[in-house]
Design a protein around this motif. Structure first.
Motif, mmCIF file in Angstrom:
data_model
loop_
_atom_site.group_PDB
_atom_site.id
_atom_site.type_symbol
_atom_site.label_atom_id
_atom_site.label_comp_id
_atom_site.label_asym_id
_atom_site.label_seq_id
_atom_site.Cartn_x
_atom_site.Cartn_y
_atom_site.Cartn_z
ATOM 1 N N SER A 106 0.927 -1.179 -0.060
ATOM 2 C CA SER A 106 -0.114 0.049 -0.100
ATOM 3 C C SER A 106 0.945 1.348 -0.009
ATOM 4 C CB SER A 106 -0.998 -0.082 1.246
ATOM 5 O OG SER A 106 -0.235 -0.137 2.192
ATOM 6 N N LEU A 107 2.009 1.052 0.520
ATOM 7 C CA LEU A 107 3.000 2.284 0.677
ATOM 8 C C LEU A 107 3.321 2.746 -1.040
ATOM 9 C CD1 LEU A 107 4.441 4.022 2.771
ATOM 10 C CD2 LEU A 107 6.518 2.860 2.262
ATOM 11 N N THR A 108 3.529 1.794 -1.783
ATOM 12 C CA THR A 108 3.689 2.064 -3.351
ATOM 13 C C THR A 108 2.599 2.731 -3.727
ATOM 14 O OG1 THR A 108 4.905 0.151 -3.241
ATOM 15 C CG2 THR A 108 4.406 0.982 -5.497
ATOM 16 N N GLY A 143 3.490 10.234 14.133
ATOM 17 C CA GLY A 143 3.012 9.663 13.074
ATOM 18 C C GLY A 143 3.956 8.616 12.293
ATOM 19 N N TYR A 144 3.749 8.327 11.142
ATOM 20 C CA TYR A 144 4.312 7.153 10.569
ATOM 21 C C TYR A 144 5.525 7.577 9.751
ATOM 22 C CZ TYR A 144 4.930 3.176 7.241
ATOM 23 O OH TYR A 144 5.355 2.038 6.535
ATOM 24 N N ASP A 145 6.871 7.197 9.953
ATOM 25 C CA ASP A 145 7.834 8.055 9.311
ATOM 26 C C ASP A 145 7.881 7.801 7.648
ATOM 27 O OD1 ASP A 145 8.131 5.168 9.802
ATOM 28 O OD2 ASP A 145 10.147 5.330 10.188
ATOM 29 N N ARG A 146 7.435 6.865 7.079
ATOM 30 C CA ARG A 146 7.425 6.792 5.827
ATOM 31 C C ARG A 146 6.566 7.608 5.049
ATOM 32 N NH1 ARG A 146 10.805 2.199 4.464
ATOM 33 N NH2 ARG A 146 11.061 0.638 6.049
ATOM 34 N N HIS A 147 5.612 7.848 5.834
ATOM 35 C CA HIS A 147 4.584 8.915 4.990
ATOM 36 C C HIS A 147 5.389 10.105 5.095
ATOM 37 C CE1 HIS A 147 0.593 7.189 6.595
ATOM 38 N NE2 HIS A 147 0.941 6.371 5.683
ATOM 39 N N PHE A 148 6.092 10.621 6.156
ATOM 40 C CA PHE A 148 6.779 11.687 5.812
ATOM 41 C C PHE A 148 7.839 11.756 4.975
ATOM 42 C CE2 PHE A 148 5.561 11.826 10.799
ATOM 43 C CZ PHE A 148 4.472 12.014 10.331
ATOM 44 N N ASN A 224 -5.481 3.009 5.989
ATOM 45 C CA ASN A 224 -6.216 2.116 7.164
ATOM 46 C C ASN A 224 -5.571 1.097 6.935
ATOM 47 O OD1 ASN A 224 -8.204 1.444 8.673
ATOM 48 N ND2 ASN A 224 -10.144 1.719 7.351
ATOM 49 N N ALA A 225 -4.168 1.042 7.428
ATOM 50 C CA ALA A 225 -3.366 -0.166 7.479
ATOM 51 C C ALA A 225 -3.808 -1.164 8.456
ATOM 52 C CB ALA A 225 -1.867 0.350 7.620
ATOM 53 N N TYR A 226 -4.370 -0.731 9.590
ATOM 54 C CA TYR A 226 -4.646 -1.509 10.631
ATOM 55 C C TYR A 226 -6.295 -1.919 10.652
ATOM 56 C CZ TYR A 226 0.342 -0.831 11.223
ATOM 57 O OH TYR A 226 1.516 -0.861 11.039
ATOM 58 N N ALA A 227 -6.815 -1.825 9.722
ATOM 59 C CA ALA A 227 -8.410 -1.824 9.760
ATOM 60 C C ALA A 227 -8.776 -2.874 10.689
ATOM 61 C CB ALA A 227 -8.768 -1.777 8.251
ATOM 62 N N ALA A 263 -5.038 0.100 2.049
ATOM 63 C CA ALA A 263 -4.871 -0.929 2.905
ATOM 64 C C ALA A 263 -4.368 -1.732 2.356
ATOM 65 C CB ALA A 263 -6.313 -1.315 3.301
ATOM 66 N N SER A 264 -3.953 -2.978 3.141
ATOM 67 C CA SER A 264 -3.077 -4.012 2.525
ATOM 68 C C SER A 264 -3.171 -5.356 3.535
ATOM 69 C CB SER A 264 -1.623 -3.743 2.310
ATOM 70 O OG SER A 264 -1.033 -3.906 3.594
ATOM 71 N N SER A 265 -2.736 -6.285 3.125
ATOM 72 C CA SER A 265 -2.760 -7.784 3.773
ATOM 73 C C SER A 265 -1.381 -7.760 4.290
ATOM 74 C CB SER A 265 -3.245 -8.740 2.924
ATOM 75 O OG SER A 265 -2.334 -9.134 2.061
ATOM 76 N N SER A 266 -0.395 -6.769 4.310
ATOM 77 C CA SER A 266 0.899 -6.979 4.740
ATOM 78 C C SER A 266 1.005 -7.688 6.088
ATOM 79 C CB SER A 266 1.488 -5.708 4.770
ATOM 80 O OG SER A 266 1.878 -5.278 3.403
ATOM 81 N N LYS A 267 0.047 -7.269 7.159
ATOM 82 C CA LYS A 267 0.160 -7.696 8.454
ATOM 83 C C LYS A 267 -1.145 -8.408 8.735
ATOM 84 C CE LYS A 267 3.121 -4.337 9.815
ATOM 85 N NZ LYS A 267 3.465 -2.756 10.087
ATOM 86 N N ILE A 268 -1.709 -9.067 7.605
ATOM 87 C CA ILE A 268 -2.720 -10.054 7.601
ATOM 88 C C ILE A 268 -1.936 -11.415 7.243
ATOM 89 C CG2 ILE A 268 -5.133 -11.018 6.932
ATOM 90 C CD1 ILE A 268 -5.770 -7.841 6.609
ATOM 91 N N TYR A 358 0.153 -2.147 15.633
ATOM 92 C CA TYR A 358 1.514 -2.542 16.052
ATOM 93 C C TYR A 358 2.262 -1.925 16.858
ATOM 94 C CZ TYR A 358 1.697 -6.892 13.242
ATOM 95 O OH TYR A 358 1.646 -7.922 12.807
ATOM 96 N N PHE A 359 2.107 -0.698 17.602
ATOM 97 C CA PHE A 359 2.835 0.107 18.225
ATOM 98 C C PHE A 359 2.219 0.618 19.668
ATOM 99 C CE2 PHE A 359 3.340 0.506 14.002
ATOM 100 C CZ PHE A 359 4.848 0.126 13.722
ATOM 101 N N ILE A 360 3.423 0.986 20.636
ATOM 102 C CA ILE A 360 2.882 1.597 21.670
ATOM 103 C C ILE A 360 3.693 2.911 21.695
ATOM 104 C CG2 ILE A 360 3.329 1.893 24.423
ATOM 105 C CD1 ILE A 360 3.240 -1.433 24.244
HETATM 106 C C1 LIG Z 1 0.475 3.090 8.985
HETATM 107 C C2 LIG Z 1 1.281 2.226 8.007
HETATM 108 N N1 LIG Z 1 0.940 2.204 6.574
HETATM 109 C C3 LIG Z 1 1.439 1.544 5.640
HETATM 110 C C4 LIG Z 1 2.353 0.457 6.051
HETATM 111 C C5 LIG Z 1 3.151 -0.321 5.144
HETATM 112 O O1 LIG Z 1 2.166 -1.225 4.221
HETATM 113 P P1 LIG Z 1 2.420 -1.965 3.069
HETATM 114 O O2 LIG Z 1 3.220 -3.245 3.542
HETATM 115 O O3 LIG Z 1 1.263 -2.291 2.561
HETATM 116 O O4 LIG Z 1 3.154 -1.267 1.996
HETATM 117 C C6 LIG Z 1 2.692 0.428 7.386
HETATM 118 C C7 LIG Z 1 3.839 -0.485 7.915
HETATM 119 O O5 LIG Z 1 4.402 -0.427 9.015
HETATM 120 C C8 LIG Z 1 2.146 1.061 8.242
HETATM 121 O O6 LIG Z 1 2.433 1.005 9.546
#
Ligand SMILES: Cc1ncc(COP(=O)(O)O)c(C=O)c1O
Length: 435
Positions: A106-108, A143-148, A224-227, A263-268, A358-360
């Motif tokens: 989903s990040l892509t 927030g999420y470092d990869r967004h930034f 919605n990565a953690y839906a 969203a993705s199934s990465s953590k499913i 996934y986090f605290i």
């Molecule tokens: C909020 C959030 N979005 C996206 C991702 C990455 O998703 P994907 O594996 O679908 O690229 C993560 C992974 O940690 C995440 O925490």
């Protein structure tokens, strides 16, 4: 027992000397532990191994064609196979016709949306790269470092917005979005946010839907990565509240085009080998599909088929997620326990108690996060770099640390959490020592 704040200098120095001894003892043990990245543990990945045997490999190629408009083994099917669009739509609460199932990440998809807006604009708007001034995104923090990182990569300015218990400060969001045409987007992780674990309230979602953006090409990037990633048994309880559908809310507010949901199934299923989806309005989806046609002839439909055979509906997804929860909930509980015991009475440190994700998120006193991470590294415990939860890696208070408890085994996690506590106490005491 006195809190650190109540201690006189002599007591602070004595307490610090004790903590340094404890820290030194950890250093001598030569530990090698990691609480840095939110990765599933190997046992979680094992849960999805049966999925790999579900596709026929011999003699029944019919199966790979049945029900599909295209042979799954061949090119085509740009928006993904129907059953995968249905599955990801069910996870996101969006009709399948508005869902595109792409590749593995989903990040892509998020990166692609920003990249295309830079070069081609959004539904006919001026490409952001040719604007006389740099465009900007709102970034709820922490927030999420990869967004930034995506914003930083494209030279998009980032403006921080405080994230509270019910979502971003909407007064701030409304002020910027409704008045400044250079604000082109906002990053949101609306359910079990990375890293605080909060869930956006209904009111927050409605206020997002009711925005009146100054820029016609403003979009909400609803990640919605953690839906469906609850730690609690009941997926829709008061502890793990459901999330209002942003698409429906925007439709009701006659703002149908202002959202993209990911969203993705990465953590499913498998992190990095899952399936990823992008949902939006009809008009956005049409434009996205058209643009995608220049990028690919079609996604990996075999992986999509594998996923829908393994997880045929939302009930199957919830049942599967309960197995994940059974593995990771004890890890979250362990970290909570070690933090509570280790910092009891010190008066320093506060942290979140998420019911999913996934986090605290941990906040120490100002000016201690970098030092805590440094001390942990000396003792062989890798933590997410301090500052990572803020744009440009710059936490103005130097207080926030993201803890990722899922990957290590329980024994390793216990040690890593104990090291963390000693480092947090040491860093806090160091701040109190007067030269
Ligand atoms: C909020 C959030 N979005 C996206 C991702 C990455 O998703 P994907 O594996 O679908 O690229 C993560 C992974 O940690 C995440 O925490």
């Amino acid at each position: 027992m006195k809190t650190y704040g109540e201690m006189v200098q002599e007591e602070v120095r004595a307490a610090l000397a004790e903590e340094r001894e404890r820290h030194e003892a950890f250093v001598r043990r030569g530990l090698k532990l990691n609480m840095a990245r939110g990765k599933p543990a190997p046992e979680q990945l094992d849960l999805s191994l049966p999925m790999l045997d579900l596709l026929p490999s011999q003699g029944s190629s019919e199966l790979l064609r049945a029900g599909a408009q295209d042979d799954l083994r061949n090119y085509g099917g740009l928006t993904g196979i129907a059953a995968a669009r249905e599955l990801m739509g069910a996870i996101m609460g969006v009709p399948p016709s508005n869902v595109l199932v792409g590749g593995n990440s989903s990040l892509t998809l998020m990166y692609n949306m920003v990249s295309r807006a830079m070069t081609h604009g959004v539904l006919g708007s001026t490409p952001w790269a040719t604007l006389p001034e740099r465009p900007a995104f709102l970034c709820p923090v922490p927030g999420y470092d990869r967004h930034f990182a995506i914003c930083e990569h494209f030279g998009i300015r980032m403006i921080t917005v405080p994230l509270g218990e019910t979502g971003p400060d909407m007064e701030v969001v409304e002020h910027y979005v409704n008045t400044d045409p250079l604000i082109k987007g906002i990053w949101c992780v609306p359910r079990f946010s990375n890293p605080t674990g909060i869930v956006y309230s209904d009111e927050t979602v409605e206020r997002f839907a009711g925005l009146s953006p100054a820029a016609a090409d403003f979009r909400i990037y609803w990640d919605n990565a953690y839906a469906v990633h609850e730690l609690v048994e009941d997926s829709q309880s008061a502890e793990a509240p459901p999330l209002l559908s942003i698409g429906d809310a925007c439709e009701r507010a006659s703002n149908s085009d202002i959202w993209y949901e990911f969203a993705s199934s990465s953590k499913i299923t498998f992190a990095g080998s899952g399936i990823a989806a992008l949902a939006s309005s009809e008009e956005n989806s049409k434009a996205i599909t058209e643009a995608l046609g220049f990028q690919t002839i079609g996604p990996d439909k075999l992986n999509q088929e594998r996923h829908v055979l393994f997880l045929p509906n939302l009930d199957a997804v919830h049942a599967h997620m309960r197995r994940h929860a059974a593995l990771i909930k004890p890890k979250f509980e362990l970290v909570q326990r070690v933090l509570a015991e280790g910092l009891a009475g010190t008066g320093v440190g506060s942290w979140t108690r998420p019911q999913g994700g996934y986090f605290i998120s941990f906040d120490g006193p100002p000016h201690t996060a970098r030092r805590t991470v440094e001390l942990a590294a000396q003792a062989g415990v890798v933590l997410t770099p301090a500052g990572a939860t803020y744009p440009y890696g710059a936490d103005p208070l130097d207080a926030n640390i993201r803890i990722a408890p899922t990957y290590p085994g329980l024994d390793e996690l216990q040690e890593a959490a104990e090291v963390f506590v000693v480092c947090a106490r040491t860093a806090a005491l160091e701040q109190l020592v007067k030269a």
